[in-house]
Design a protein around this motif. Structure first.
Motif, PDB file in Angstrom:
ATOM      1  N   TYR A  64       4.736   7.352   2.985  1.00 20.60           N
ATOM      2  CA  TYR A  64       3.948   6.375   3.753  1.00 20.60           C
ATOM      3  C   TYR A  64       2.505   6.856   3.912  1.00 20.60           C
ATOM      4  N   PHE A  69      -0.469   4.351   5.020  1.00 20.85           N
ATOM      5  CA  PHE A  69       0.142   3.627   6.136  1.00 20.85           C
ATOM      6  C   PHE A  69       0.319   4.484   7.390  1.00 20.85           C
ATOM      7  N   SER A 123       4.674  -9.868  10.626  1.00 19.67           N
ATOM      8  CA  SER A 123       4.297  -9.658   9.231  1.00 19.67           C
ATOM      9  C   SER A 123       3.683  -8.275   9.081  1.00 19.67           C
ATOM     10  N   ASP A 124       3.081  -8.034   7.925  1.00 24.06           N
ATOM     11  CA  ASP A 124       2.426  -6.754   7.683  1.00 24.06           C
ATOM     12  C   ASP A 124       0.990  -6.734   8.181  1.00 24.06           C
ATOM     13  N   ASP A 126      -1.936  -6.571  10.869  1.00 26.44           N
ATOM     14  CA  ASP A 126      -2.135  -6.065  12.224  1.00 26.44           C
ATOM     15  C   ASP A 126      -2.576  -7.201  13.144  1.00 26.44           C
ATOM     16  N   GLY A 170       1.081  -3.956  12.057  1.00 26.98           N
ATOM     17  CA  GLY A 170       1.906  -4.689  11.113  1.00 26.98           C
ATOM     18  C   GLY A 170       3.185  -3.912  10.855  1.00 26.98           C
ATOM     19  N   LEU A 171       4.221  -4.582  10.337  1.00 20.60           N
ATOM     20  CA  LEU A 171       5.538  -3.954  10.252  1.00 20.60           C
ATOM     21  C   LEU A 171       5.568  -2.725   9.340  1.00 20.60           C
ATOM     22  N   THR A 172       4.874  -2.762   8.217  1.00 16.90           N
ATOM     23  CA  THR A 172       4.912  -1.601   7.323  1.00 16.90           C
ATOM     24  C   THR A 172       4.190  -0.415   7.952  1.00 16.90           C
ATOM     25  N   ARG A 173       3.049  -0.656   8.571  1.00 17.33           N
ATOM     26  CA  ARG A 173       2.330   0.426   9.248  1.00 17.33           C
ATOM     27  C   ARG A 173       3.145   0.939  10.435  1.00 17.33           C
ATOM     28  N   ILE A 223       7.271  -0.148   1.565  1.00 10.70           N
ATOM     29  CA  ILE A 223       5.864  -0.423   1.251  1.00 10.70           C
ATOM     30  C   ILE A 223       5.744  -1.627   0.323  1.00 10.70           C
ATOM     31  N   GLY A 226       7.541  -4.762   2.325  1.00  8.53           N
ATOM     32  CA  GLY A 226       6.956  -4.974   3.642  1.00  8.53           C
ATOM     33  C   GLY A 226       7.883  -5.669   4.615  1.00  8.53           C
ATOM     34  N   ALA A 227       7.327  -6.622   5.343  1.00 10.61           N
ATOM     35  CA  ALA A 227       8.061  -7.312   6.407  1.00 10.61           C
ATOM     36  C   ALA A 227       9.300  -8.036   5.892  1.00 10.61           C
TER      37      ALA A 227
END
Length: 249
Positions: A64, A69, A123-124, A126, A170-173, A223, A226-227
């Motif tokens: 990550y 991320f 979502s991804d 922010d 965001g979800l991935t971060r 990654i 993502g979401a």
């Protein structure tokens, strides 16, 4: 001395657990029962699980971070307080009755799953933060770290919901930063287990091999998708952990 076929099977379990853990947490639901089935006593199973999980989580964190991320500089204070909280929780576990947590935590996990099912615009991207991370991020790290040292199940879900709802990640971060703090909190407990001599190193090394692969593949999948992947997996893992806690034993 564990049978080579058992060690091979544990490596496969480590891969699957690492994949799930890198995206949504909860890999221990897969790895701990496998270790118990291999004949390890409960304390040894928990200690060995921490060892192999830390290695897999470290691979996920590295992946990550390399993809941009995780902001390590932003996390420095939170890392310190998460470690302190987890160590304090591990010390307090013998002083505090955790029976109430066995009831409250499943309710919280189900609430998280419901939020991820019905909340719009997850979502991804922010969003606007509700709280300032430099001030309240370390507080979250200490509180959830303390919980992880004290009890543990659902730690990843609690970190993720905090990053998303409080700090607008965001979800991935959020997944990346969750793994970073989860790595810290697990490491604090692992130190205690290692000095107590509870880790079964054969099993830990076998599972760690699988964990490295699973952590890498899981992080890359998180990654890439993502979401679309993280959101449903958080829901499934949160519900599964809640049911396991409610009906265990």
């Amino acid at each position: 001395m564990l049978d080579p076929l058992v060690l091979l099977a544990l490596a496969g379990v480590g891969l699957l657990a690492g994949f799930v853990d890198a995206i949504a947490g909860g890999g221990g639901m897969i790895s701990v029962p496998a270790l118990l089935s291999a004949g390890l006593p409960p304390v040894a199973a928990l200690a060995t699980n921490k060892m192999q999980s830390v290695i897999g989580t470290a691979m996920a964190v590295l992946t990550y971070w390399r993809r941009g991320f995780i902001d390590v500089k932003k996390l420095v204070v939170a890392i310190v307080l998460t470690f302190a909280g987890s160590a304090l929780g591990a010390f307090a576990v013998k002083q505090i009755d955790t029976g109430l947590l066995a009831v409250l935590v499943p309710i919280a996990l189900i609430a998280i799953a419901v939020y991820f099912v019905f909340a719009p615009n997850l979502s991804d991207a922010d969003r606007t933060a509700r709280l300032a991370f430099p001030v309240f991020g370390p507080v979250m790290g200490f509180v959830i770290g303390f919980y992880d040292g004290l009890f543990g199940p659902g730690t990843g879900s609690f970190f993720t919901i905090g990053f998303v709802t409080l700090f607008g990640f965001g979800l991935t971060r959020a997944a990346g930063h969750t793994k970073a703090l989860n790595l810290v909190s697990n490491s604090a407990a692992l130190v205690v287990f290692i000095f107590a001599g509870d880790v079964v190193w054969q099993a830990a090394i076998a599972m760690a091999v699988g964990q490295v692969a699973g952590g890498y593949i899981g992080a890359r999948a998180g990654i890439r998708f993502g979401a679309r992947l993280i959101r449903p997996l958080v829901i499934v893992v949160s519900i599964a952990m809640a049911l396991r806690l409610l009906f265990a034993g």
